[in-house]
Design a protein around this motif. Structure first.
Motif, PDB file in Angstrom:
ATOM      1  N   GLY A  29       0.805  -1.199   0.000  1.00  0.00           N
ATOM      2  CA  GLY A  29       0.000   0.000   0.000  1.00  0.00           C
ATOM      3  C   GLY A  29       0.838   1.248   0.000  1.00  0.00           C
ATOM      4  N   TRP A  30       0.194   2.381   0.071  1.00  0.00           N
ATOM      5  CA  TRP A  30       0.839   3.671  -0.008  1.00  0.00           C
ATOM      6  C   TRP A  30       1.771   3.937   1.142  1.00  0.00           C
ATOM      7  N   SER A  31       1.646   3.244   2.231  1.00  0.00           N
ATOM      8  CA  SER A  31       2.491   3.532   3.385  1.00  0.00           C
ATOM      9  C   SER A  31       3.855   2.870   3.304  1.00  0.00           C
ATOM     10  N   ALA A  32       4.067   2.080   2.298  1.00  0.00           N
ATOM     11  CA  ALA A  32       5.359   1.392   2.190  1.00  0.00           C
ATOM     12  C   ALA A  32       6.463   2.412   1.933  1.00  0.00           C
ATOM     13  N   ILE A  33       7.572   2.238   2.585  1.00  0.00           N
ATOM     14  CA  ILE A  33       8.688   3.143   2.365  1.00  0.00           C
ATOM     15  C   ILE A  33       9.679   2.568   1.373  1.00  0.00           C
ATOM     16  N   SER A  34       9.392   1.389   0.896  1.00  0.00           N
ATOM     17  CA  SER A  34      10.238   0.851  -0.164  1.00  0.00           C
ATOM     18  C   SER A  34       9.827   1.509  -1.469  1.00  0.00           C
ATOM     19  N   THR A  35      10.657   1.364  -2.468  1.00  0.00           N
ATOM     20  CA  THR A  35      10.341   2.011  -3.743  1.00  0.00           C
ATOM     21  C   THR A  35       9.362   1.153  -4.509  1.00  0.00           C
ATOM     22  N   ASP A  36       8.194   0.954  -3.890  1.00  0.00           N
ATOM     23  CA  ASP A  36       7.159   0.189  -4.551  1.00  0.00           C
ATOM     24  C   ASP A  36       6.559   1.012  -5.680  1.00  0.00           C
ATOM     25  N   THR A  37       6.106   0.376  -6.682  1.00  0.00           N
ATOM     26  CA  THR A  37       5.596   1.053  -7.864  1.00  0.00           C
ATOM     27  C   THR A  37       4.102   0.845  -7.977  1.00  0.00           C
ATOM     28  N   GLN A  38       3.404   1.909  -8.369  1.00  0.00           N
ATOM     29  CA  GLN A  38       1.996   1.786  -8.736  1.00  0.00           C
ATOM     30  C   GLN A  38       1.927   1.682 -10.243  1.00  0.00           C
ATOM     31  N   TYR A  39       1.241   0.681 -10.711  1.00  0.00           N
ATOM     32  CA  TYR A  39       1.050   0.494 -12.143  1.00  0.00           C
ATOM     33  C   TYR A  39      -0.386   0.855 -12.500  1.00  0.00           C
ATOM     34  N   PHE A  40      -0.513   1.643 -13.548  1.00  0.00           N
ATOM     35  CA  PHE A  40      -1.831   2.078 -13.983  1.00  0.00           C
ATOM     36  C   PHE A  40      -2.264   1.309 -15.223  1.00  0.00           C
ATOM     37  N   GLY A  41      -3.571   1.058 -15.308  1.00  0.00           N
ATOM     38  CA  GLY A  41      -4.134   0.472 -16.509  1.00  0.00           C
ATOM     39  C   GLY A  41      -4.292   1.515 -17.595  1.00  0.00           C
ATOM     40  N   PRO A  42      -4.781   1.114 -18.786  1.00  0.00           N
ATOM     41  CA  PRO A  42      -4.861   2.023 -19.922  1.00  0.00           C
ATOM     42  C   PRO A  42      -5.987   3.038 -19.826  1.00  0.00           C
ATOM     43  N   GLY A  43      -6.918   2.865 -18.917  1.00  0.00           N
ATOM     44  CA  GLY A  43      -7.992   3.826 -18.725  1.00  0.00           C
ATOM     45  C   GLY A  43      -9.259   3.475 -19.482  1.00  0.00           C
ATOM     46  N   THR A  44     -10.383   3.982 -18.948  1.00  0.00           N
ATOM     47  CA  THR A  44     -11.695   3.861 -19.593  1.00  0.00           C
ATOM     48  C   THR A  44     -12.276   5.262 -19.710  1.00  0.00           C
ATOM     49  N   ARG A  45     -12.606   5.639 -20.931  1.00  0.00           N
ATOM     50  CA  ARG A  45     -13.235   6.947 -21.143  1.00  0.00           C
ATOM     51  C   ARG A  45     -14.744   6.755 -21.104  1.00  0.00           C
ATOM     52  N   LEU A  46     -15.382   7.361 -20.096  1.00  0.00           N
ATOM     53  CA  LEU A  46     -16.832   7.225 -19.912  1.00  0.00           C
ATOM     54  C   LEU A  46     -17.511   8.563 -20.172  1.00  0.00           C
ATOM     55  N   THR A  47     -18.521   8.532 -21.009  1.00  0.00           N
ATOM     56  CA  THR A  47     -19.328   9.718 -21.291  1.00  0.00           C
ATOM     57  C   THR A  47     -20.757   9.429 -20.881  1.00  0.00           C
ATOM     58  N   VAL A  48     -21.301  10.296 -20.028  1.00  0.00           N
ATOM     59  CA  VAL A  48     -22.684  10.156 -19.592  1.00  0.00           C
ATOM     60  C   VAL A  48     -23.487  11.312 -20.178  1.00  0.00           C
ATOM     61  N   LEU A  49     -24.434  10.977 -21.042  1.00  0.00           N
ATOM     62  CA  LEU A  49     -25.217  12.011 -21.746  1.00  0.00           C
ATOM     63  C   LEU A  49     -26.477  12.395 -20.966  1.00  0.00           C
TER      64      LEU A  49
END
Lengths: 109, 117
Positions: free
Chosen positions: B97-117
């Protein structure tokens, strides 16, 4: 609540010029991370800083964490067109992570 | 790139309809996150998970719910979509989690573009 301000919002530089973005937190941070997002892409982790006054380098990128652990900077030396994108900082405070609004870098060839 | 996929990648829907976004990882990471990205706001955390069936709220959780029945899948549901939920949604994973002091990496997915009309 915790706020993380990032400046400037936009920066246009000529290729070969240097670039710096600054991140300032309203509260003391336990660590800060930097990410880069290319246009149309997703954020990619660059580095994490943990110690007060820490300086880390990745090739032409230099990252600093302030002595008070409330601010940080990313400096790019001699920008290249591949540096184009938005740079985000993300600061962790007490059980909370806040992303800065990002600095969008445009490099003019 | 880390093994993270998001589906769908693009979606257009109407106000009031339910929407579910899926994040799938092949890294066996414990932590999974949902963010939304809007101009002028950067990335804002909606919900996160620290294990199967263990989830918690982020800073903009109103109108969203999540579920994690398997390590590899994290679902984000908009029970009744509103125009203010038009955004790009990113899933992210990390080993610790975010509290780790090691150089842990967050990997992000490619994303979803959502449009609500």
């Amino acid at each position: 609540g915790q706020q993380v301000m990032q400046i400037p919002q936009y920066q246009h530089v000529q290729e070969g010029e240097d670039f710096t973005t600054y991140c300032n937190s309203s509260t003391t941070l336990s660590n800060i991370q930097w990410y880069k997002q290319r246009p149309g892409g997703h954020p990619v982790f660059l580095i994490q800083l943990v110690k007060s006054g820490e300086v880390k380098k990745q090739k032409r990128l230099t990252f600093q964490f302030g002595e008070a652990k409330k601010n940080s900077s990313l400096h790019i030396t001699a920008t290249q067109t591949t540096d184009v994108g938005t740079y985000f900082c993300a600061g962790e405070g007490y059980q909370k992570v806040t992303f800065g609004t990002g600095t969008k870098l445009q490099v003019i060839p | 790139d880390a093994g993270i996929t998001q589906s769908p990648r693009h979606k257009v829907t109407e106000t009031g309809t339910p929407v579910t976004l899926r994040c799938h990882q092949t890294e066996n990471h414990r932590y999974m996150y949902w963010y939304r990205q809007d101009p002028g706001h950067g990335l804002r955390l909606i919900h996160y998970s620290y294990g199967v069936k263990d989830t918690d709220k982020g800073e903009v959780s109103d109108g969203y719910s999540v579920s994690r029945s398997k390590t590899e899948d994290f679902l984000l549901t908009l029970e009744s979509a509103t125009s203010s939920q038009t955004s790009v949604y990113f899933c992210a994973i990390s080993e610790s989690g975010w509290s780790a002091i090691s150089t842990d990496t967050q990997y992000f997915g490619p994303g979803t573009r959502l449009t609500v009309l």
